[in-house]
Design a protein around this motif. Sequence first.
Motif, PDB file in Angstrom:
ATOM      1  N   GLN A 132       3.505  31.481 116.919  1.00  0.00           N
ATOM      2  CA  GLN A 132       2.904  32.797 116.663  1.00  0.00           C
ATOM      3  C   GLN A 132       3.972  33.869 116.547  1.00  0.00           C
ATOM      4  N   ARG A 133       5.011  33.785 117.348  1.00  0.00           N
ATOM      5  CA  ARG A 133       6.119  34.734 117.234  1.00  0.00           C
ATOM      6  C   ARG A 133       6.823  34.572 115.896  1.00  0.00           C
ATOM      7  N   SER A 134       6.940  33.333 115.436  1.00  0.00           N
ATOM      8  CA  SER A 134       7.566  33.086 114.147  1.00  0.00           C
ATOM      9  C   SER A 134       6.734  33.703 113.015  1.00  0.00           C
ATOM     10  N   ILE A 135       5.430  33.581 113.092  1.00  0.00           N
ATOM     11  CA  ILE A 135       4.553  34.196 112.088  1.00  0.00           C
ATOM     12  C   ILE A 135       4.751  35.708 112.067  1.00  0.00           C
ATOM     13  N   LEU A 136       4.803  36.313 113.249  1.00  0.00           N
ATOM     14  CA  LEU A 136       4.987  37.768 113.333  1.00  0.00           C
ATOM     15  C   LEU A 136       6.350  38.191 112.795  1.00  0.00           C
ATOM     16  N   ARG A 137       7.376  37.392 113.047  1.00  0.00           N
ATOM     17  CA  ARG A 137       8.712  37.721 112.532  1.00  0.00           C
ATOM     18  C   ARG A 137       8.715  37.701 111.002  1.00  0.00           C
ATOM     19  N   GLN A 138       8.015  36.741 110.429  1.00  0.00           N
ATOM     20  CA  GLN A 138       7.953  36.679 108.967  1.00  0.00           C
ATOM     21  C   GLN A 138       7.220  37.889 108.396  1.00  0.00           C
ATOM     22  N   LEU A 139       6.198  38.349 109.111  1.00  0.00           N
ATOM     23  CA  LEU A 139       5.441  39.513 108.642  1.00  0.00           C
ATOM     24  C   LEU A 139       6.212  40.819 108.844  1.00  0.00           C
ATOM     25  N   GLU A 140       7.260  40.788 109.645  1.00  0.00           N
ATOM     26  CA  GLU A 140       8.131  41.955 109.751  1.00  0.00           C
ATOM     27  C   GLU A 140       9.001  42.093 108.498  1.00  0.00           C
ATOM     28  N   GLN A 141       9.209  40.985 107.814  1.00  0.00           N
ATOM     29  CA  GLN A 141      10.088  40.968 106.653  1.00  0.00           C
ATOM     30  C   GLN A 141       9.330  41.093 105.327  1.00  0.00           C
TER      31      GLN A 141
END
Length: 258
Positions: free
Chosen positions: A7-16
Amino acid sequence: MIPLERQRSILRQLEQQPSVSIAALVQELDVSHMTVRRDIRRLEELGKVISVPGGVSRPERLALDLSHEVKEGLQPAAKQAIARQAAGQVQPGNVVFLDAGTTTLAIARELAEVPQLVVVTNDLAIALAVCESGSNQLYFVGGSVDMSNQSSQGSTAASQIGQFNVDVAFVSTSSFDLRGISVPSDAKLAVKKAIHAGAVRTILASDSSKYGRVASLQALKLTEFDAIICDDELPESAAEGIRDLGVSLILTNEHLQH
Protein backbone atom coordinates in the motif's frame (compact mmCIF):
# COMPACT_ATOMS: atom_id res chain seq x y z
CA MET A 1 5.90 -7.97 0.57
CA ILE A 2 3.30 -7.47 3.30
CA PRO A 3 0.06 -5.52 2.64
CA LEU A 4 1.27 -2.35 4.37
CA GLU A 5 4.41 -2.24 2.23
CA ARG A 6 2.40 -2.79 -0.95
CA GLN A 7 0.00 0.00 0.00
CA ARG A 8 2.88 2.37 0.69
CA SER A 9 4.31 1.50 -2.70
CA ILE A 10 0.99 2.35 -4.37
CA LEU A 11 0.93 5.71 -2.58
CA ARG A 12 4.52 6.45 -3.60
CA GLN A 13 3.64 5.85 -7.23
CA LEU A 14 0.67 8.20 -6.94
CA GLU A 15 3.00 10.89 -5.60
CA GLN A 16 4.82 10.75 -8.93
CA GLN A 17 1.80 10.53 -11.25
CA PRO A 18 -1.94 11.28 -10.97
CA SER A 19 -3.08 7.70 -11.66
CA VAL A 20 -1.71 4.16 -12.01
CA SER A 21 -3.26 1.20 -13.80
CA ILE A 22 -4.00 -2.04 -11.99
CA ALA A 23 -2.00 -3.91 -14.63
CA ALA A 24 1.06 -1.79 -13.87
CA LEU A 25 0.65 -2.39 -10.14
CA VAL A 26 0.32 -6.15 -10.67
CA GLN A 27 3.61 -6.12 -12.55
CA GLU A 28 5.37 -3.75 -10.15
CA LEU A 29 4.28 -5.56 -6.98
CA ASP A 30 4.41 -9.07 -8.49
CA VAL A 31 1.03 -10.06 -7.04
CA SER A 32 -2.39 -10.99 -8.41
CA HIS A 33 -5.10 -8.63 -9.62
CA MET A 34 -7.20 -9.63 -6.61
CA THR A 35 -4.41 -8.71 -4.18
CA VAL A 36 -3.94 -5.31 -5.81
CA ARG A 37 -7.69 -4.68 -5.68
CA ARG A 38 -7.76 -5.54 -1.96
CA ASP A 39 -4.91 -3.11 -1.29
CA ILE A 40 -6.65 -0.38 -3.28
CA ARG A 41 -9.90 -1.06 -1.43
CA ARG A 42 -8.16 -0.62 1.95
CA LEU A 43 -6.56 2.65 0.84
CA GLU A 44 -9.90 3.82 -0.52
CA GLU A 45 -11.59 3.13 2.84
CA LEU A 46 -8.97 5.38 4.43
CA GLY A 47 -9.65 8.14 1.89
CA LYS A 48 -6.13 8.00 0.47
CA VAL A 49 -6.98 6.87 -3.07
CA ILE A 50 -9.94 6.63 -5.42
CA SER A 51 -10.65 3.76 -7.78
CA VAL A 52 -11.08 4.66 -11.43
CA PRO A 53 -11.84 2.31 -14.34
CA GLY A 54 -8.81 0.04 -14.69
CA GLY A 55 -6.74 1.74 -12.02
CA VAL A 56 -6.40 4.06 -9.08
CA SER A 57 -5.89 7.80 -8.64
CA ARG A 58 -5.41 10.44 -5.99
CA PRO A 59 -8.52 12.06 -4.45
CA GLU A 60 -9.43 15.46 -5.86
CA ARG A 61 -9.12 18.16 -3.21
CA LEU A 62 -12.06 20.58 -3.25
CA ALA A 63 -11.31 24.02 -1.80
CA LEU A 64 -14.48 25.88 -2.81
CA ASP A 65 -17.92 24.98 -4.12
CA LEU A 66 -18.77 25.84 -7.71
CA SER A 67 -21.43 28.47 -8.29
CA HIS A 68 -25.10 27.56 -8.74
CA GLU A 69 -24.95 28.55 -12.42
CA VAL A 70 -21.97 26.30 -13.14
CA LYS A 71 -23.43 23.36 -11.21
CA GLU A 72 -26.75 23.52 -13.02
CA GLY A 73 -25.05 22.81 -16.34
CA LEU A 74 -23.24 19.70 -15.08
CA GLN A 75 -24.57 16.13 -15.41
CA PRO A 76 -28.18 17.12 -16.20
CA ALA A 77 -29.27 13.62 -17.31
CA ALA A 78 -27.84 11.99 -14.19
CA LYS A 79 -29.52 14.56 -11.94
CA GLN A 80 -32.87 13.99 -13.61
CA ALA A 81 -32.58 10.22 -13.21
CA ILE A 82 -31.63 10.64 -9.56
CA ALA A 83 -34.59 12.97 -9.06
CA ARG A 84 -37.01 10.38 -10.42
CA GLN A 85 -35.67 7.77 -8.01
CA ALA A 86 -35.84 10.26 -5.14
CA ALA A 87 -39.49 11.06 -5.81
CA GLY A 88 -40.25 7.38 -5.28
CA GLN A 89 -39.02 7.70 -1.68
CA VAL A 90 -41.66 10.30 -0.80
CA GLN A 91 -45.27 9.72 0.25
CA PRO A 92 -48.18 12.20 0.00
CA GLY A 93 -48.35 14.30 3.15
CA ASN A 94 -44.67 13.96 4.01
CA VAL A 95 -42.55 16.79 5.37
CA VAL A 96 -39.57 16.85 2.99
CA PHE A 97 -36.31 18.76 3.42
CA LEU A 98 -34.43 19.64 0.24
CA ASP A 99 -30.83 20.65 0.87
CA ALA A 100 -29.27 23.34 -1.32
CA GLY A 101 -28.10 22.05 -4.68
CA THR A 102 -28.96 21.50 -8.32
CA THR A 103 -29.69 17.78 -7.88
CA THR A 104 -32.17 18.64 -5.13
CA LEU A 105 -33.61 21.32 -7.43
CA ALA A 106 -34.36 18.53 -9.92
CA ILE A 107 -35.99 16.59 -7.06
CA ALA A 108 -38.15 19.62 -6.20
CA ARG A 109 -39.50 19.66 -9.75
CA GLU A 110 -40.27 15.94 -9.64
CA LEU A 111 -42.13 16.37 -6.33
CA ALA A 112 -44.46 19.00 -7.78
CA GLU A 113 -46.90 16.19 -8.66
CA VAL A 114 -46.90 14.62 -5.17
CA PRO A 115 -49.89 15.98 -3.21
CA GLN A 116 -50.03 17.57 0.24
CA LEU A 117 -46.28 17.83 0.80
CA VAL A 118 -44.64 20.27 3.16
CA VAL A 119 -41.35 21.27 1.53
CA VAL A 120 -38.59 22.83 3.65
CA THR A 121 -35.44 24.17 1.98
CA ASN A 122 -32.50 26.51 2.41
CA ASP A 123 -32.11 26.95 -1.37
CA LEU A 124 -33.51 30.06 -3.08
CA ALA A 125 -33.86 28.37 -6.48
CA ILE A 126 -35.74 25.45 -4.94
CA ALA A 127 -38.03 27.82 -3.04
CA LEU A 128 -38.80 29.67 -6.29
CA ALA A 129 -39.50 26.39 -8.13
CA VAL A 130 -41.94 25.28 -5.42
CA CYS A 131 -43.61 28.70 -5.51
CA GLU A 132 -44.00 28.47 -9.28
CA SER A 133 -45.56 25.01 -9.13
CA GLY A 134 -47.94 26.21 -6.40
CA SER A 135 -48.83 22.64 -5.46
CA ASN A 136 -47.20 22.22 -2.05
CA GLN A 137 -46.70 24.09 1.22
CA LEU A 138 -43.29 25.74 1.48
CA TYR A 139 -41.01 26.84 4.32
CA PHE A 140 -37.80 28.68 3.51
CA VAL A 141 -34.98 28.47 6.05
CA GLY A 142 -33.25 31.81 6.46
CA GLY A 143 -29.81 32.83 7.66
CA SER A 144 -26.56 34.04 6.20
CA VAL A 145 -26.76 33.72 2.40
CA ASP A 146 -24.06 32.09 0.28
CA MET A 147 -24.43 34.37 -2.75
CA SER A 148 -22.62 32.03 -5.15
CA ASN A 149 -24.75 29.03 -4.26
CA GLN A 150 -27.93 31.04 -3.64
CA SER A 151 -28.61 29.33 -0.31
CA SER A 152 -28.70 30.03 3.41
CA GLN A 153 -26.09 28.57 5.71
CA GLY A 154 -24.56 28.91 9.17
CA SER A 155 -25.89 28.71 12.72
CA THR A 156 -29.11 30.65 12.09
CA ALA A 157 -30.11 28.34 9.26
CA ALA A 158 -29.14 25.28 11.30
CA SER A 159 -31.25 26.48 14.24
CA GLN A 160 -34.30 26.96 12.02
CA ILE A 161 -33.88 23.55 10.42
CA GLY A 162 -34.06 22.03 13.91
CA GLN A 163 -37.63 23.32 14.33
CA PHE A 164 -39.06 20.91 11.74
CA ASN A 165 -40.11 17.29 12.11
CA VAL A 166 -38.88 16.04 8.74
CA ASP A 167 -39.96 12.67 7.33
CA VAL A 168 -37.44 12.53 4.47
CA ALA A 169 -34.40 14.77 3.96
CA PHE A 170 -32.47 14.81 0.70
CA VAL A 171 -28.88 15.94 1.24
CA SER A 172 -26.66 17.16 -1.58
CA THR A 173 -22.88 17.26 -1.73
CA SER A 174 -20.01 18.42 -3.92
CA SER A 175 -17.65 15.79 -2.52
CA PHE A 176 -17.87 12.32 -1.00
CA ASP A 177 -15.89 9.14 -0.57
CA LEU A 178 -16.29 5.98 1.50
CA ARG A 179 -15.68 7.95 4.68
CA GLY A 180 -18.57 10.36 4.08
CA ILE A 181 -19.51 13.73 2.61
CA SER A 182 -17.31 16.76 3.16
CA VAL A 183 -17.74 20.54 2.97
CA PRO A 184 -15.36 23.49 2.64
CA SER A 185 -16.74 25.63 5.48
CA ASP A 186 -18.13 25.60 9.04
CA ALA A 187 -21.29 27.35 7.80
CA LYS A 188 -22.12 24.44 5.48
CA LEU A 189 -21.11 21.90 8.11
CA ALA A 190 -23.69 23.25 10.57
CA VAL A 191 -26.49 22.92 8.01
CA LYS A 192 -25.64 19.33 7.00
CA LYS A 193 -25.55 18.17 10.61
CA ALA A 194 -28.84 19.93 11.42
CA ILE A 195 -30.56 18.30 8.44
CA HIS A 196 -29.51 14.83 9.58
CA ALA A 197 -30.40 15.46 13.21
CA GLY A 198 -33.98 16.51 12.43
CA ALA A 199 -35.01 13.86 9.87
CA VAL A 200 -36.53 10.41 10.26
CA ARG A 201 -34.79 9.37 7.02
CA THR A 202 -31.75 11.06 5.49
CA ILE A 203 -30.90 10.29 1.87
CA LEU A 204 -27.79 11.40 -0.02
CA ALA A 205 -28.64 12.42 -3.59
CA SER A 206 -25.48 12.88 -5.65
CA ASP A 207 -24.21 12.08 -9.12
CA SER A 208 -21.09 9.95 -9.49
CA SER A 209 -18.85 12.86 -10.55
CA LYS A 210 -18.78 13.97 -6.88
CA TYR A 211 -17.24 10.69 -5.75
CA GLY A 212 -13.53 10.95 -5.06
CA ARG A 213 -13.59 14.64 -4.21
CA VAL A 214 -12.63 15.69 -0.69
CA ALA A 215 -13.20 19.02 1.07
CA SER A 216 -11.56 20.08 4.32
CA LEU A 217 -14.38 19.24 6.78
CA GLN A 218 -16.22 15.93 7.10
CA ALA A 219 -19.92 16.70 7.50
CA LEU A 220 -21.61 13.30 7.72
CA LYS A 221 -20.36 9.72 7.58
CA LEU A 222 -21.89 7.53 4.89
CA THR A 223 -23.26 5.29 7.65
CA GLU A 224 -25.38 8.24 8.86
CA PHE A 225 -27.44 8.02 5.66
CA ASP A 226 -30.39 5.67 5.32
CA ALA A 227 -29.83 5.49 1.57
CA ILE A 228 -27.67 6.90 -1.22
CA ILE A 229 -29.10 7.65 -4.67
CA CYS A 230 -26.54 7.88 -7.46
CA ASP A 231 -26.23 7.27 -11.19
CA ASP A 232 -24.89 4.03 -12.62
CA GLU A 233 -21.48 5.54 -13.44
CA LEU A 234 -20.44 5.16 -9.80
CA PRO A 235 -17.26 3.02 -9.74
CA GLU A 236 -18.00 -0.59 -8.81
CA SER A 237 -15.46 -0.46 -5.97
CA ALA A 238 -17.37 2.48 -4.49
CA ALA A 239 -20.69 0.67 -4.87
CA GLU A 240 -19.26 -2.40 -3.15
CA GLY A 241 -17.80 -0.26 -0.38
CA ILE A 242 -21.14 1.45 0.26
CA ARG A 243 -22.97 -1.88 0.43
CA ASP A 244 -20.34 -3.26 2.81
CA LEU A 245 -21.04 -0.31 5.11
CA GLY A 246 -24.65 -1.53 5.32
CA VAL A 247 -26.08 1.52 3.56
CA SER A 248 -28.87 1.08 1.00
CA LEU A 249 -27.60 2.02 -2.46
CA ILE A 250 -30.13 3.09 -5.10
CA LEU A 251 -28.65 3.34 -8.58
CA THR A 252 -30.56 4.98 -11.39
CA ASN A 253 -30.82 1.73 -13.34
CA GLU A 254 -31.36 -0.63 -10.41
CA HIS A 255 -32.24 -0.76 -6.71
CA LEU A 256 -29.69 -2.53 -4.56
CA GLN A 257 -29.98 -2.94 -0.81
CA HIS A 258 -27.69 -4.62 1.67
